[in-house]
Motif scaffolding. Structure first.
Motif, PDB file in Angstrom:
ATOM      1  N   VAL A 113       3.802  10.935   3.076  1.00 60.19           N
ATOM      2  CA  VAL A 113       4.488   9.938   2.239  1.00 60.19           C
ATOM      3  C   VAL A 113       4.830  10.510   0.861  1.00 60.19           C
ATOM      4  O   VAL A 113       5.993  10.527   0.459  1.00 60.19           O
ATOM      5  CB  VAL A 113       3.633   8.667   2.081  1.00 60.19           C
ATOM      6  CG1 VAL A 113       4.344   7.659   1.165  1.00 60.19           C
ATOM      7  CG2 VAL A 113       3.361   8.025   3.439  1.00 60.19           C
ATOM      8  N   GLU A 114       3.817  10.951   0.121  1.00 62.53           N
ATOM      9  CA  GLU A 114       4.050  11.450  -1.246  1.00 62.53           C
ATOM     10  C   GLU A 114       5.041  12.618  -1.295  1.00 62.53           C
ATOM     11  O   GLU A 114       5.978  12.589  -2.111  1.00 62.53           O
ATOM     12  CB  GLU A 114       2.715  11.851  -1.904  1.00 62.53           C
ATOM     13  CG  GLU A 114       1.832  10.680  -2.276  1.00 62.53           C
ATOM     14  CD  GLU A 114       0.988  10.176  -1.114  1.00 62.53           C
ATOM     15  OE1 GLU A 114       0.194   9.246  -1.294  1.00 62.53           O
ATOM     16  OE2 GLU A 114       1.137  10.732   0.006  1.00 62.53           O
TER      17      GLU A 114
ATOM     18  N   PRO B 144       3.357   2.280  -4.028  1.00 59.43           N
ATOM     19  CA  PRO B 144       3.103   3.272  -5.098  1.00 59.43           C
ATOM     20  C   PRO B 144       3.125   4.712  -4.591  1.00 59.43           C
ATOM     21  O   PRO B 144       3.439   5.634  -5.341  1.00 59.43           O
ATOM     22  CB  PRO B 144       1.708   2.893  -5.611  1.00 59.43           C
ATOM     23  CG  PRO B 144       1.070   2.169  -4.478  1.00 59.43           C
ATOM     24  CD  PRO B 144       2.173   1.449  -3.773  1.00 59.43           C
ATOM     25  N   ARG B 145       2.813   4.897  -3.308  1.00 57.30           N
ATOM     26  CA  ARG B 145       2.813   6.249  -2.747  1.00 57.30           C
ATOM     27  C   ARG B 145       4.231   6.813  -2.663  1.00 57.30           C
ATOM     28  O   ARG B 145       4.416   8.039  -2.645  1.00 57.30           O
ATOM     29  CB  ARG B 145       2.171   6.242  -1.358  1.00 57.30           C
ATOM     30  CG  ARG B 145       0.703   5.852  -1.351  1.00 57.30           C
ATOM     31  CD  ARG B 145       0.150   5.851   0.063  1.00 57.30           C
ATOM     32  NE  ARG B 145       0.198   7.188   0.656  1.00 57.30           N
ATOM     33  CZ  ARG B 145      -0.021   7.416   1.958  1.00 57.30           C
ATOM     34  NH1 ARG B 145      -0.267   6.409   2.788  1.00 57.30           N
ATOM     35  NH2 ARG B 145       0.024   8.660   2.415  1.00 57.30           N
ATOM     36  N   LEU B 146       5.225   5.928  -2.613  1.00 57.04           N
ATOM     37  CA  LEU B 146       6.620   6.360  -2.619  1.00 57.04           C
ATOM     38  C   LEU B 146       7.212   6.356  -4.019  1.00 57.04           C
ATOM     39  O   LEU B 146       7.916   7.284  -4.416  1.00 57.04           O
ATOM     40  CB  LEU B 146       7.464   5.433  -1.727  1.00 57.04           C
ATOM     41  CG  LEU B 146       7.518   5.707  -0.239  1.00 57.04           C
ATOM     42  CD1 LEU B 146       8.384   4.662   0.451  1.00 57.04           C
ATOM     43  CD2 LEU B 146       8.032   7.102   0.064  1.00 57.04           C
TER      44      LEU B 146
ATOM     45  N   ARG C  53       1.898   9.368   7.787  1.00 55.02           N
ATOM     46  CA  ARG C  53       0.939  10.251   7.133  1.00 55.02           C
ATOM     47  C   ARG C  53       1.557  11.020   5.973  1.00 55.02           C
ATOM     48  O   ARG C  53       0.928  11.220   4.937  1.00 55.02           O
ATOM     49  CB  ARG C  53       0.371  11.241   8.167  1.00 55.02           C
ATOM     50  CG  ARG C  53      -0.451  10.577   9.265  1.00 55.02           C
ATOM     51  CD  ARG C  53      -1.045  11.610  10.198  1.00 55.02           C
ATOM     52  NE  ARG C  53      -1.888  10.993  11.227  1.00 55.02           N
ATOM     53  CZ  ARG C  53      -2.555  11.677  12.152  1.00 55.02           C
ATOM     54  NH1 ARG C  53      -2.472  13.005  12.171  1.00 55.02           N
ATOM     55  NH2 ARG C  53      -3.291  11.055  13.049  1.00 55.02           N
TER      56      ARG C  53
ATOM     57  N   THR D 199      11.311   0.369  -3.802  1.00 54.48           N
ATOM     58  CA  THR D 199      10.944   1.511  -4.645  1.00 54.48           C
ATOM     59  C   THR D 199      12.166   2.193  -5.248  1.00 54.48           C
ATOM     60  O   THR D 199      12.060   2.861  -6.282  1.00 54.48           O
ATOM     61  CB  THR D 199      10.151   2.555  -3.835  1.00 54.48           C
ATOM     62  OG1 THR D 199      10.883   2.891  -2.650  1.00 54.48           O
ATOM     63  CG2 THR D 199       8.787   2.023  -3.432  1.00 54.48           C
TER      64      THR D 199
ATOM     65  N   LYS E 223       0.842  -1.202   0.000  1.00 55.51           N
ATOM     66  CA  LYS E 223       0.000   0.000   0.000  1.00 55.51           C
ATOM     67  C   LYS E 223       0.878   1.253   0.000  1.00 55.51           C
ATOM     68  O   LYS E 223       0.520   2.276  -0.591  1.00 55.51           O
ATOM     69  CB  LYS E 223      -0.919  -0.004   1.225  1.00 55.51           C
ATOM     70  CG  LYS E 223      -2.008  -1.070   1.173  1.00 55.51           C
ATOM     71  CD  LYS E 223      -2.928  -0.954   2.381  1.00 55.51           C
ATOM     72  CE  LYS E 223      -4.049  -1.996   2.304  1.00 55.51           C
ATOM     73  NZ  LYS E 223      -4.962  -1.907   3.483  1.00 55.51           N
ATOM     74  N   LEU E 224       2.017   1.160   0.664  1.00 58.57           N
ATOM     75  CA  LEU E 224       2.950   2.280   0.728  1.00 58.57           C
ATOM     76  C   LEU E 224       3.779   2.394  -0.548  1.00 58.57           C
ATOM     77  O   LEU E 224       4.217   3.487  -0.917  1.00 58.57           O
ATOM     78  CB  LEU E 224       3.872   2.096   1.941  1.00 58.57           C
ATOM     79  CG  LEU E 224       4.808   3.228   2.331  1.00 58.57           C
ATOM     80  CD1 LEU E 224       4.018   4.471   2.724  1.00 58.57           C
ATOM     81  CD2 LEU E 224       5.706   2.792   3.480  1.00 58.57           C
TER      82      LEU E 224
ATOM     83  N   PRO F  48       5.846   9.428  -6.801  1.00 63.23           N
ATOM     84  CA  PRO F  48       6.444  10.763  -6.575  1.00 63.23           C
ATOM     85  C   PRO F  48       7.968  10.712  -6.563  1.00 63.23           C
ATOM     86  O   PRO F  48       8.627  11.699  -6.913  1.00 63.23           O
ATOM     87  CB  PRO F  48       5.884  11.193  -5.212  1.00 63.23           C
ATOM     88  CG  PRO F  48       5.454   9.933  -4.556  1.00 63.23           C
ATOM     89  CD  PRO F  48       5.018   9.012  -5.650  1.00 63.23           C
TER      90      PRO F  48
END
Length: 252
Positions: free
Chosen positions: A137-138, A80-82, A135, A180, A77-78, A85
């Motif tokens: 992350v991006e 793609p958020r890392l 909270r 990532t 879940k984390l 961006p």
């Protein structure tokens, strides 16, 4: 390849192995360790050292990411958020690098990372660590990717340390940051490799690549077995040491 070539290659294999073992277990310092040892211990010119490290990282981050995924150290879940961006920040950083001297900002970034390192060591010594969902992350991925490309490294130090400060579980933080990093490295290195071609793959590169690929599975296994407090203490100590050394070099 002759026996003489193989013997000459062994120190570079050792450097690559040690750097990737630390990076795979703690989520940072592959470039720092490699560049420092190549220049100071092996007498490799800084430009050649940088070319070798960047070329090798494309492969070692892929191997390390796959190994972390196999050992279930990746928070999907984390991820793609890392990654997304981070790639955007890497592209912007690579563009800025051609127009602005990133060395100007490096001392400030190193001082910040050293402070983060002291905080992580304090947290590790204080007592049990209670995991929390990060909270921010991006923006962290964007800044980490930008500084990594513009400053010549630092994705793991910036992303891993800041996620840990937010309370993210150390094992999953290291695994996700390492996984990532492949997409960031591949994006940033694409122009570099396209420009230099096979000239980026020097004799030192071969040794670093062999050592790094050999060490990749062990780093992921190590982070799986380390306790959260010990892992956070190791990350903080390494961050203080590498940041202090880089800060001294930048100001000297």
């Amino acid at each position: 390849m002759t026996w003489a070539d193989l013997i000459a290659l062994l120190p570079f294999i050792g450097i690559g192995f040690a750097a990737q073992l630390v990076d795979g277990a703690l989520g940072m310092a592959f470039g720092t360790i490699n560049s420092t040892l190549l220049v100071s211990a092996m007498g490799v010119p800084p430009a050649a050292a940088s070319a070798s490290v960047h070329a090798v990282e494309t492969f070692t981050t892929a191997a390390s990411g796959l190994s972390h995924a196999y050992h279930r150290n990746v928070d999907w879940k984390l991820f793609p958020r890392l990654a997304i961006p981070g790639v955007i920040g890497g592209v912007l950083g690579a563009y800025v690098l051609t127009h602005v001297d990133a060395a100007i900002a490096r001392p400030f970034v190193m001082a910040y990372l050293a402070a983060i390192g002291f905080y992580l060591v304090y947290q590790a010594l204080r007592g049990p660590i209670e995991p929390k969902r990060p909270r921010v992350v991006e923006p962290l991925g964007l800044v980490g990717g930008f500084l990594d490309a513009a400053g010549g490294g630092g994705w793991g130090a910036i992303v891993t340390s800041n996620l840990l400060v937010q309370g993210s579980q150390p094992r999953m933080t290291v695994g996700t940051a390492s996984a990532t990093e492949f997409f960031l490295t591949a994006t940033v290195s694409a122009t570099f490799i396209a420009t230099l071609g096979w000239r980026a793959f020097t004799f030192a590169t071969i040794g670093l690549l062999i050592g790094g690929l050999l060490a990749a599975p062990f780093g992921a296994l190590l982070v799986k077995r380390l306790s959260a407090r010990r892992l956070m203490g190791f990350v903080g100590s390494l961050l203080v040491a590498t940041s202090a050394a880089s800060l001294y070099g930048a100001l000297a």
